[in-house]
Design an enzyme around this catalytic site. Structure first.
Site, mmCIF file in Angstrom:
data_model
loop_
_atom_site.group_PDB
_atom_site.id
_atom_site.type_symbol
_atom_site.label_atom_id
_atom_site.label_comp_id
_atom_site.label_asym_id
_atom_site.label_seq_id
_atom_site.Cartn_x
_atom_site.Cartn_y
_atom_site.Cartn_z
ATOM 1 N N HIS A 49 -8.252 -1.061 0.201
ATOM 2 C CA HIS A 49 -7.239 -2.115 0.000
ATOM 3 C C HIS A 49 -8.012 -3.378 -0.335
ATOM 4 C CE1 HIS A 49 -4.143 -0.024 2.707
ATOM 5 N NE2 HIS A 49 -5.247 0.673 2.888
ATOM 6 N N GLN A 56 0.905 -11.000 -3.463
ATOM 7 C CA GLN A 56 -0.515 -10.684 -3.376
ATOM 8 C C GLN A 56 -1.033 -10.202 -4.718
ATOM 9 O OE1 GLN A 56 -0.252 -7.704 -0.233
ATOM 10 N NE2 GLN A 56 -1.323 -9.108 1.136
ATOM 11 N N HIS A 95 -5.156 -1.098 -4.921
ATOM 12 C CA HIS A 95 -5.626 -0.009 -4.072
ATOM 13 C C HIS A 95 -6.504 0.899 -4.896
ATOM 14 C CE1 HIS A 95 -2.109 -1.707 -2.120
ATOM 15 N NE2 HIS A 95 -2.805 -1.503 -1.031
ATOM 16 N N CYS A 144 0.787 -1.233 0.000
ATOM 17 C CA CYS A 144 0.000 0.000 0.000
ATOM 18 C C CYS A 144 0.825 1.293 0.000
ATOM 19 C CB CYS A 144 -1.027 -0.004 1.118
ATOM 20 S SG CYS A 144 -0.591 -0.903 2.594
ATOM 21 N N LYS A 197 -13.440 -4.288 7.564
ATOM 22 C CA LYS A 197 -13.082 -5.096 6.402
ATOM 23 C C LYS A 197 -14.016 -6.258 6.183
ATOM 24 C CE LYS A 197 -9.545 -7.720 8.937
ATOM 25 N NZ LYS A 197 -8.222 -8.318 8.868
ATOM 26 N N ASP A 212 -2.717 -7.710 -5.268
ATOM 27 C CA ASP A 212 -3.133 -6.539 -4.506
ATOM 28 C C ASP A 212 -3.655 -5.425 -5.423
ATOM 29 O OD1 ASP A 212 -3.520 -5.190 -2.194
ATOM 30 O OD2 ASP A 212 -1.405 -4.974 -1.660
ATOM 31 N N ARG A 247 7.255 -11.060 5.139
ATOM 32 C CA ARG A 247 6.930 -10.818 6.544
ATOM 33 C C ARG A 247 7.589 -11.906 7.371
ATOM 34 N NH1 ARG A 247 0.413 -9.723 5.944
ATOM 35 N NH2 ARG A 247 0.619 -8.144 4.315
#
Length: 639
Positions: free
Chosen positions: A511, A381, A385, A334, A465, A383, A363
């Site tokens: 997100h 991911q 945004h 992000c 979420k 991912d 991570r």
RNA sequence: GCCCACAUAGCUCAGAGGUAGAGCACCCCCUUGGUAAGGGGGAGGUCGAAGGUUCGAUUCCUUCUGUGGGCACCA
């Protein structure tokens, strides 16, 4: 007089109070024998409960679905009794029923060994055979606390002390074992039967808090009868065959090794699978108005300080020192996406801006949490945004839910658990903003036709979420997709756009991931289809297997023709019998085997055997390949 | 990270205080066989790593690493 209404509507009258046991006996000897619990005005209670006034009643037998949970709880008590008989240095704590079984947590300095488990299980069967009566009493709080303290049961005393004033304190006794319990319980241990088995040992923290001492947890499974127990054990065995780690090795998809814990080595076949999924996702995103970006892996610590990650996420970040600067591998995509948004001046006309990134994140997950592909330290991911104005949140959320539902459908996941995680106790942003954000998400889920269950207080600190949860082969839940509303990061990183009236405004960030991580999603996918991938995903879609070496050239031609149509085809021209080849490629879960002998070579045909079929069909080569090529089209290209 | 268990050939597994064994896979030879294992031969192991006990350790002990099952964690 007591008038009792039975489930069939009939009414039985008794001169005075009766117990459930007496009621069952009055109805018939068969029912008396089968009776396990009493349902009194809708509530399941002990058979020994005295019914003192008119009520709606039912005798609960093993045929009642609700009974399994109760049997399992009884089984936990028998387990505790067995343990108390066998070991004198142990305290009992709690023992609830869970899906497919039960557990009981014990406090003991020396942990149990697998041999103990065998011993305990034998004793449990003895306790059932003893058929000890199980009696309920209600005690006054002080007495219960004194009793458990005197017994050396300090955990129980603590639990009693925590029961709110005014609530009854139920105490159950069976044999020499007395336990605090809400109930209900069977009338005697013999009613439990022998369809149970202790399954595993584990550590578990007292009250689920890692600051507390660790208890010894014993897990077991318990069923109505042996047939059900066996069916369960077989089900688990079958599920283990679908384990993605096992299939990953057997189907040569990927491997992991000691030097790179929580990381994945993707082999050609597994990487093909990945690429197919990625290509599909990319097409879906492109047609849904996303633009794709790529942001850096390694970024200076100052950047993470500004985004807040250094403060909140530091202990999970891989950090590297070089030339007296500190860099960290990105744990999330992000902040990078915001940098792209911030370049140049954005206006309301640019919104919503959907920035997608197949972003690799690292991570530092705790070693004990690592789990095949499901929980790794390096993952990618899908991912994105979505930068939007506040009044666009709902529309964007609906759009996302629709896209996700369509994509999950294409992968064959119809059964998705969707959780709505609302505001946590500690959070950023005003209540007004939270109201707005939560409402937007709720509306979106509803508009997209999704049923959500509440996951109270589990939202992110910056926003609520939606969590899209899929199950693995043995029933463990894994969060895959998620949609999060974020008012905080745009603020922290100072993202803004020019509104219609010329004012500067903060965009809202959504997100969102659909697969979640490729690693986890592929693991679920592998387990869901047990390695038998649909044609569009299968690493090898067909094998051309020659029956005699004279047909090798033609078989090679078949492979070449297949490749021209974009099919992933392999040649098996080895000097082996067709039986052997069919067996091997079937075990490899190749969707189609094209057997090729002299006949096929002469006639320009192939003999097609599909995975799971025991027969084959002879077809002209071009027709067979065209058919496979059509089936091999990804779902989005078939529509 | 915490508790328990496990770690022997590519895979599945056996084994014992005296320096390892099977099946499958792999390589070679024979076999050309019509839809789930044709036959023969060969090669392959620092028994997860490091210490310790012992005349001798892959085996017993300790530590570490990894894996499995849980717990905690999962922005």
């Amino acid at each position: 007089m007591v008038a009792l209404t039975l489930p069939d509507g009939s009414v039985r009258s008794f001169p005075g109070a009766v117990t459930g046991t007496e009621l069952a006996a009055a109805i018939g000897p068969g029912l008396a024998k089968a009776a396990l619990f009493l349902k009194l005005d809708g509530q399941v209670v002990d058979l020994a409960t005295r019914i003192e006034r008119d009520a709606k009643v039912a005798i609960v037998t093993a045929r009642d679905d609700a009974v399994l949970e109760l049997l399992r709880h009884d089984c936990a008590h028998v387990l505790a009794e067995a343990v108390k008989e066998l070991y004198n240095d142990v305290q009992v704590t709690i023992g609830p029923s869970i899906e497919d079984g039960f557990y009981y947590d014990f406090a003991r300095r020396t942990p149990f060994t697998p041999e103990d488990l065998v011993r305990i299980e034998i004793r449990m069967h003895e306790i059932v055979d003893r058929n000890e009566p199980i009696r309920r009493e209600e005690w006054e709080r002080g007495r219960a606390i004194e009793f458990f303290k005197a017994q050396g049961e300090h955990y129980k005393a603590e639990i009693v002390a925590a029961i709110p004033e005014g609530e009854p304190i139920g105490v159950y006794s069976q044999g020499r074992f007395t336990d605090l319990c809400r109930g209900p319980h069977l009338a005697s241990t013999g009613r439990l039967g022998h369809a149970f088995k202790l399954t595993k040992l584990a550590g578990a923290y007292w009250r689920g808090d890692s600051r507390n001492e660790m208890l010894q947890r014993v897990y077991g499974t318990c069923w109505r009868d042996d047939k059900e127990l066996q069916a369960y054990l077989t089900r688990i065995e079958e599920a283990e065959k679908r384990d993605h780690r096992r299939l990953g090795r057997e189907l040569e998809l990927f491997h992991q090794q000691e030097e790179a814990p929580g990381m994945v080595f993707w082999h050609p076949r597994g990487w093909t699978l990945w690429r197919m999924v990625e290509a599909y996702m990319r097409r879906r995103l492109e047609t849904d108005g996303y633009v794709e970006v790529k942001t850096p892996q390694l970024v200076d610590r100052a950047f993470w300080q500004q985004s807040g990650h250094w403060e909140h996420f530091r202990d999970k970040m891989f950090v590297s020192e070089i030339e007296e600067r500190t860099f960290a591998l990105k744990p999330m995509n992000c902040p990078g996406a915001v940098q792209i948004f911030k370049r140049g001046v954005k206006s309301y006309r640019d919104l919503p801006l959907r920035l997608a990134e197949f972003g690799a994140c690292h991570r530092y997950e705790p070693s004990g949490a690592l789990h095949g592909l499901m929980r790794v330290r390096g993952f990618v991911q899908d991912d994105a945004h979505l930068f939007c104005a506040e009044d666009q949140i709902t529309a964007e959320s609906i759009r996302f839910c629709d896209l996700l539902t369509s994509i999950y459908g294409d992968f064959g996941f119809a059964d998705v658990t969707i959780k709505f995680a609302d505001r946590p106790a500690v959070r950023a942003g005003s209540d007004a903003i939270w109201d707005k954000a939560e409402q937007a998400l709720k509306d979106a889920a509803k508009a997209a036709g999704l049923n959500t269950i509440l996951n109270p207080g589990e939202g992110a600190f910056y926003g609520p979420k939606l969590e899209f949860v899929l199950r693995d082969a043995i029933g463990r839940d894994w969060q895959c997709g998620t949609l999060q509303v974020d008012f905080v990061l745009p603020e922290r990183l100072d993202a803004e756009y020019t509104a219609e009236d010329g004012s500067r405004r903060r965009p809202v960030m959504l997100h969102r991931v659909i697969l979640g991580s490729f690693e986890r999603f592929l693991a679920i996918l592998i387990e869901d289809c047990a390695g038998k991938f649909p044609l569009w995903l299968a690493p090898t879609q067909l094998v051309a297997a020659s029956i005699v070496s004279d047909a090798n050239d033609y078989a090679a031609k078949v492979v070449a023709e297949a490749a021209k149509l974009g099919l992933r085809a392999e040649l098996d021209a080895r000097n082996d019998k067709i039986n052997f080849k069919v067996r091997e490629h079937s075990l490899r879960k190749i969707p189609a085997i094209l057997a090729i002998g002299k006949r096929e070579a002469e006639q320009g045909t192939v003999s097609v055997r599909r995975l799971g079929s025991e027969t084959s069909q002879v077809k002209p080569l071009a027709a067979a390949l065209a058919e496979l090529a059509a089936e091999a089209l990804p779902p989005d290209q078939r529509r």
